[in-house]
Scaffold this motif. Sequence first.
Motif, PDB file in Angstrom:
ATOM      1  N   VAL A 234       0.816  -1.214   0.000  1.00 22.53           N
ATOM      2  CA  VAL A 234       0.000   0.000   0.000  1.00 22.53           C
ATOM      3  C   VAL A 234       0.848   1.261   0.000  1.00 22.53           C
ATOM      4  O   VAL A 234       0.317   2.366  -0.115  1.00 22.53           O
ATOM      5  N   THR A 235       2.166   1.118   0.160  1.00 20.28           N
ATOM      6  CA  THR A 235       3.017   2.311   0.120  1.00 20.28           C
ATOM      7  C   THR A 235       3.549   2.572  -1.294  1.00 20.28           C
ATOM      8  O   THR A 235       4.163   3.598  -1.543  1.00 20.28           O
ATOM      9  N   LEU A 236       3.311   1.659  -2.224  1.00 17.04           N
ATOM     10  CA  LEU A 236       3.798   1.856  -3.588  1.00 17.04           C
ATOM     11  C   LEU A 236       3.100   3.070  -4.193  1.00 17.04           C
ATOM     12  O   LEU A 236       1.895   3.251  -4.001  1.00 17.04           O
ATOM     13  N   SER A 237       3.852   3.879  -4.938  1.00 21.19           N
ATOM     14  CA  SER A 237       3.281   5.138  -5.432  1.00 21.19           C
ATOM     15  C   SER A 237       2.077   4.895  -6.337  1.00 21.19           C
ATOM     16  O   SER A 237       1.152   5.697  -6.396  1.00 21.19           O
ATOM     17  N   SER A 238       2.057   3.745  -7.015  1.00 27.84           N
ATOM     18  CA  SER A 238       0.925   3.463  -7.891  1.00 27.84           C
ATOM     19  C   SER A 238      -0.375   3.241  -7.096  1.00 27.84           C
ATOM     20  O   SER A 238      -1.459   3.215  -7.678  1.00 27.84           O
ATOM     21  N   PHE A 239      -0.252   3.076  -5.771  1.00 28.23           N
ATOM     22  CA  PHE A 239      -1.457   2.877  -4.961  1.00 28.23           C
ATOM     23  C   PHE A 239      -1.707   4.054  -4.017  1.00 28.23           C
ATOM     24  O   PHE A 239      -2.351   3.906  -2.984  1.00 28.23           O
ATOM     25  N   ALA A 240      -1.215   5.218  -4.409  1.00 32.22           N
ATOM     26  CA  ALA A 240      -1.365   6.397  -3.542  1.00 32.22           C
ATOM     27  C   ALA A 240      -2.833   6.720  -3.282  1.00 32.22           C
ATOM     28  O   ALA A 240      -3.170   7.254  -2.229  1.00 32.22           O
ATOM     29  N   ASP A 241      -3.711   6.385  -4.234  1.00 37.17           N
ATOM     30  CA  ASP A 241      -5.140   6.704  -4.059  1.00 37.17           C
ATOM     31  C   ASP A 241      -5.974   5.477  -3.685  1.00 37.17           C
ATOM     32  O   ASP A 241      -7.194   5.493  -3.849  1.00 37.17           O
ATOM     33  N   LEU A 242      -5.303   4.437  -3.240  1.00 33.54           N
ATOM     34  CA  LEU A 242      -6.026   3.196  -2.949  1.00 33.54           C
ATOM     35  C   LEU A 242      -7.127   3.388  -1.899  1.00 33.54           C
ATOM     36  O   LEU A 242      -6.911   4.001  -0.860  1.00 33.54           O
TER      37      LEU A 242
END
Length: 216
Positions: free
Chosen positions: A176-184
């Motif tokens: 969940v810290t990956l930048s691609s999941f910033a809006d998760l």
Amino acid sequence: MNDSTQLSDFFLQGQEEEALKYVQNFLETHSYEQLYGKLLTPAMYRIGELWEQNEISVAEEHLATAVCDFVLSATELRNKTNTGPKKAMIFGPEGEEHYIGLKMVAAMFREEGYEVRYMGPNLPLDSALELADEWQPDVVALSGALAHRLPALKAYAEAFAQSDSKPAVLIGGRAVTLSSFADLHVKGAVIVRELGALREWIRTGKGQNDDTLSTG
Ligand code: B12
């Protein structure tokens, strides 16, 4: 050489005593949150980079993880009065094998006075729900290291939201810290990206981006 690099070298060389002394020294002037966030996590992330670049073998990575695990358990502050009233269940979903972060999360809950059931990684949903029905935790904290664990984390969060015990569900971990999941957003769960935010949630019941009400 910075502190976490030095410590990761002790991990890689299997030097348990040196690693433990190093961490005990650090704790004389730092908090547990700093130990986890500023020393142990970067040390393990460096192990991951060396592994990815083939500079260390799988055996060396396993040894480093085992020493980190030892140091984490050996230094954790256990306050014997931690018997509630609040209860947290902490584990990784089926398929997940990474658990060092989960142990830190368990330690943080204990430090904040929670009664904790830490059940390690790779816990099947049915068993987790069964235990929750019986034990009635206030919080369930889940962790995923790899992006492809997100569907499982969502499925667990949804199942807990519909369970009798209806605990708050927190989701954290490298995924969940990956930048691609910033809006998760995960329905019925709060995404917590670092230990400072976890402490904030434990103390105030609020996340930095509280996703409990979102529907994504
Ligand atoms: C040790 C390790 C392993 C060990 C784990 C053993 C164990 N006891 O945990 C083993 C060998 C099993 C393993 C296996 C694999 N691993 Co691995 N592993 C690592 C390594 C080197 C360290 C993990 C770790 O302990 N990190 C330190 C902890 C403290 O960090 P953390 O988990 O992120 O936790 C922090 C926060 O995220 C937060 N947090 C964590 N959980 C939660 C939960 C909540 C609720 C909250 C609030 C916060 C929170 O708290 C911590 C505080 O800072 C990482 C490198 C890395 N960057 O992490 C690779 C890494 C994660 N692994 C990786 C890979 C690829 C794998 C495998 C797929 C390899 C393979 N081909 O088999 C498998 C997958 C296994 C599986 N099914 O889960 C990659 C992932 C890359 C990617 N594409 O996403 C990494 C990044 C290595 C790399 N650089 O390539 N791994």
